[in-house]
Motif scaffolding. Structure first.
Motif, mmCIF file in Angstrom:
data_model
loop_
_atom_site.group_PDB
_atom_site.id
_atom_site.type_symbol
_atom_site.label_atom_id
_atom_site.label_comp_id
_atom_site.label_asym_id
_atom_site.label_seq_id
_atom_site.Cartn_x
_atom_site.Cartn_y
_atom_site.Cartn_z
ATOM 1 N N ASN A 1 -5.222 6.795 4.512
ATOM 2 C CA ASN A 1 -6.660 6.702 4.321
ATOM 3 C C ASN A 1 -7.245 5.594 5.188
ATOM 4 O OD1 ASN A 1 -9.159 7.313 2.590
ATOM 5 N ND2 ASN A 1 -8.892 5.109 2.297
ATOM 6 N N ARG A 2 -6.577 4.423 5.175
ATOM 7 C CA ARG A 2 -7.068 3.289 5.969
ATOM 8 C C ARG A 2 -6.986 3.603 7.461
ATOM 9 N NH1 ARG A 2 -5.011 -2.736 4.704
ATOM 10 N NH2 ARG A 2 -6.315 -2.293 2.889
ATOM 11 N N TYR A 3 -5.944 4.292 7.888
ATOM 12 C CA TYR A 3 -5.761 4.594 9.306
ATOM 13 C C TYR A 3 -6.869 5.519 9.822
ATOM 14 C CZ TYR A 3 -3.674 6.431 13.577
ATOM 15 O OH TYR A 3 -3.455 6.814 14.871
ATOM 16 N N LYS B 1 -16.381 8.210 4.959
ATOM 17 C CA LYS B 1 -16.589 6.861 4.414
ATOM 18 C C LYS B 1 -17.232 5.902 5.419
ATOM 19 C CE LYS B 1 -12.458 6.344 2.482
ATOM 20 N NZ LYS B 1 -11.345 5.709 1.717
ATOM 21 N N PRO B 2 -16.782 5.865 6.685
ATOM 22 C CA PRO B 2 -17.495 5.008 7.641
ATOM 23 C C PRO B 2 -18.960 5.407 7.808
ATOM 24 C CG PRO B 2 -15.389 5.687 8.535
ATOM 25 C CD PRO B 2 -15.616 6.505 7.305
ATOM 26 N N LEU C 1 0.838 -1.194 0.000
ATOM 27 C CA LEU C 1 0.000 0.000 0.000
ATOM 28 C C LEU C 1 0.872 1.241 0.000
ATOM 29 C CD1 LEU C 1 -2.663 -1.035 2.662
ATOM 30 C CD2 LEU C 1 -2.847 -1.207 0.181
ATOM 31 N N GLN D 1 -2.651 5.474 0.793
ATOM 32 C CA GLN D 1 -3.613 4.425 1.113
ATOM 33 C C GLN D 1 -3.540 4.039 2.581
ATOM 34 O OE1 GLN D 1 -2.166 1.700 -1.943
ATOM 35 N NE2 GLN D 1 -4.153 1.799 -2.985
ATOM 36 N N LEU D 2 -2.317 3.987 3.127
ATOM 37 C CA LEU D 2 -2.164 3.689 4.548
ATOM 38 C C LEU D 2 -2.809 4.761 5.416
ATOM 39 C CD1 LEU D 2 1.541 2.403 4.606
ATOM 40 C CD2 LEU D 2 -0.518 1.055 5.053
ATOM 41 N N MET E 1 -12.175 10.915 4.115
ATOM 42 C CA MET E 1 -11.722 9.768 4.908
ATOM 43 C C MET E 1 -12.670 9.508 6.080
ATOM 44 S SD MET E 1 -7.627 10.449 5.190
ATOM 45 C CE MET E 1 -6.584 10.711 3.754
ATOM 46 N N THR F 1 -9.797 6.165 8.433
ATOM 47 C CA THR F 1 -11.103 5.531 8.298
ATOM 48 C C THR F 1 -11.336 4.495 9.393
ATOM 49 O OG1 THR F 1 -11.081 5.847 5.900
ATOM 50 C CG2 THR F 1 -12.567 4.169 6.764
ATOM 51 N N SER F 2 -10.312 3.665 9.669
ATOM 52 C CA SER F 2 -10.468 2.630 10.695
ATOM 53 C C SER F 2 -10.588 3.236 12.087
ATOM 54 C CB SER F 2 -9.291 1.652 10.645
ATOM 55 O OG SER F 2 -8.067 2.322 10.897
ATOM 56 N N THR F 3 -9.894 4.343 12.348
ATOM 57 C CA THR F 3 -9.992 5.001 13.654
ATOM 58 C C THR F 3 -11.408 5.528 13.893
ATOM 59 O OG1 THR F 3 -7.662 5.654 13.595
ATOM 60 C CG2 THR F 3 -9.100 6.861 15.105
#
Length: 358
Positions: free
Chosen positions: A10-12, A109-110, A3, A7-8, A106, A14-16
């Motif tokens: 974005n994922r961080y 999205k959730p 990634l 992307q990292l 970001m 979003t996941s938080t």
């Protein structure tokens, strides 16, 4: 798969935010279930005891999740982004060239996932489980033995007034009270059937006691089974036992159409219909406000104060919809206005705050 840094990041983020939403939902739902179960003990009677009350609570979980998803998305966004702000991670992201718009996407999205999950639960799961829960509870409390119990619903069709203590998922009715009036609203007959069944397009009342009124004389009779002529169908009846706000969009539309065909007032169901249709927009707007708070006035305060502000704003939004909804019924303006007004005002408020962010 490797990634990229973008992307990292974005994922961080979003996941938080998503993780914070899940934690908030779990806490709120757990507290609600505990207090609701305590309150449910007041309704214990007949065969409705602790095991049945526990089953009732489990069946209402989908409806409760649907109710709390917007709040969880809002408070979760505040908590998730607030955590990043407190650790100066948002500041570092901004300094690294990440735009406000990208950070908003970001975090949003959730919330979009919450919107989709809410639509699926509200349309296909919660109405079914809620109806089953209410029906089982009414039957276990003795719905077929009581005349017009408080657990049922009233309905009018022409000069006939009906009360159903419980409606099963398959359309079977329990505790059916029928009152026939003349054009001068004088009672002509009163009937009570322990059960009503629908078979091949025809209704039959079972174990029926009927009293007719002829001037000062009354006549009573009993029958094991009698035909029942009505325009009601199982599809329409399924929506009666559940409160309008817990019905599916399709169920609300079906019953609104039926009421209007009977020249009856459908405004309460129209209000619930538009509130349900526009709930995704309401959820997105609440998340937008949460994001604008983090980048604006709440960027440097404690987490507890953020949660407190979030609860206050969430309650104000809910109370605005709850007050405008009944006001539309009293003053006769379109229910869609009552539902849209808080959403539009909140969206403008959030956008104004974001425009002030440098």
């Amino acid at each position: 798969m490797i990634l990229s840094n973008g992307q990292l990041l974005n994922r961080y983020v979003t996941s938080t935010v998503a993780g914070a939403m899940m934690v908030v939902l779990f806490i709120v739902l757990a507290l609600d279930l505990v207090f609701a179960f305590i309150a449910e003990t007041d309704d214990l009677k007949n065969s409705y005891q602790f095991p049945q009350a526990l089953e009732f609570m489990m069946l209402t979980v989908p409806r409760r999740i649907y109710d709390y998803l917007p709040l969880a998305a809002f408070i979760g966004s505040l908590v998730g982004l607030g955590t990043l702000a407190n650790s100066s991670e948002l500041t570092v992201m901004r300094a690294a060239g990440v735009s406000i718009a990208r950070l908003i996407w970001m975090a949003m999205k959730p919330a979009l996932v919450v919107v989709v999950v809410g639509l699926l639960i509200g349309e296909y799961v919660a109405p079914y489980t809620e109806q089953r829960a209410q029906t089982q509870k009414a039957v276990q409390q003795g719905a077929s033995d009581n005349l017009a119990s408080s657990s049922g619903v009233w309905h009018r069709e022409g000069e006939s007034y009906m009360h159903f203590n419980a409606v099963q998922v398959d359309g079977t009715l329990y505790g059916v009270s029928l009152f026939e009036l003349d054009v001068n609203n004088r009672l002509q007959s009163a009937s009570f059937a322990r059960r009503a069944e629908y078979d091949g397009g025809d209704w039959r009342l079972l174990e029926v006691s009927t009293t007719t009124f002829e001037g000062s004389r009354t006549n009573s009779r009993y029958a094991e089974s009698v035909p029942w002529e009505t325009d009601l169908t199982p599809d329409v009846l399924k929506v009666l036992i559940v409160k309008p706000e817990y019905l599916s969009i399709e169920g609300l539309y079906t019953y609104m159409t039926y009421l209007r065909a009977q020249a009856l007032d459908a405004s309460e169901y129209a209000m619930a219909f538009w509130k349900k249709v526009l709930q995704p927009a309401a959820t997105a707007v609440l998340v937008l406000i949460a994001i604008s708070f983090i980048f604006g006035p709440l960027r440097s305060v404690t987490m507890g104060f953020r949660v407190f502000c979030g609860i206050i704003v969430g309650l104000l939004f809910k109370y605005a919809q709850d007050l405008l909804g009944p006001a539309s019924l009293v003053f006769g303006f379109n229910p869609i206005i009552a539902t849209l007004a808080p959403i539009i005002v909140s969206a403008i408020f959030g956008l104004v705050l974001l425009r002030r962010v440098r």
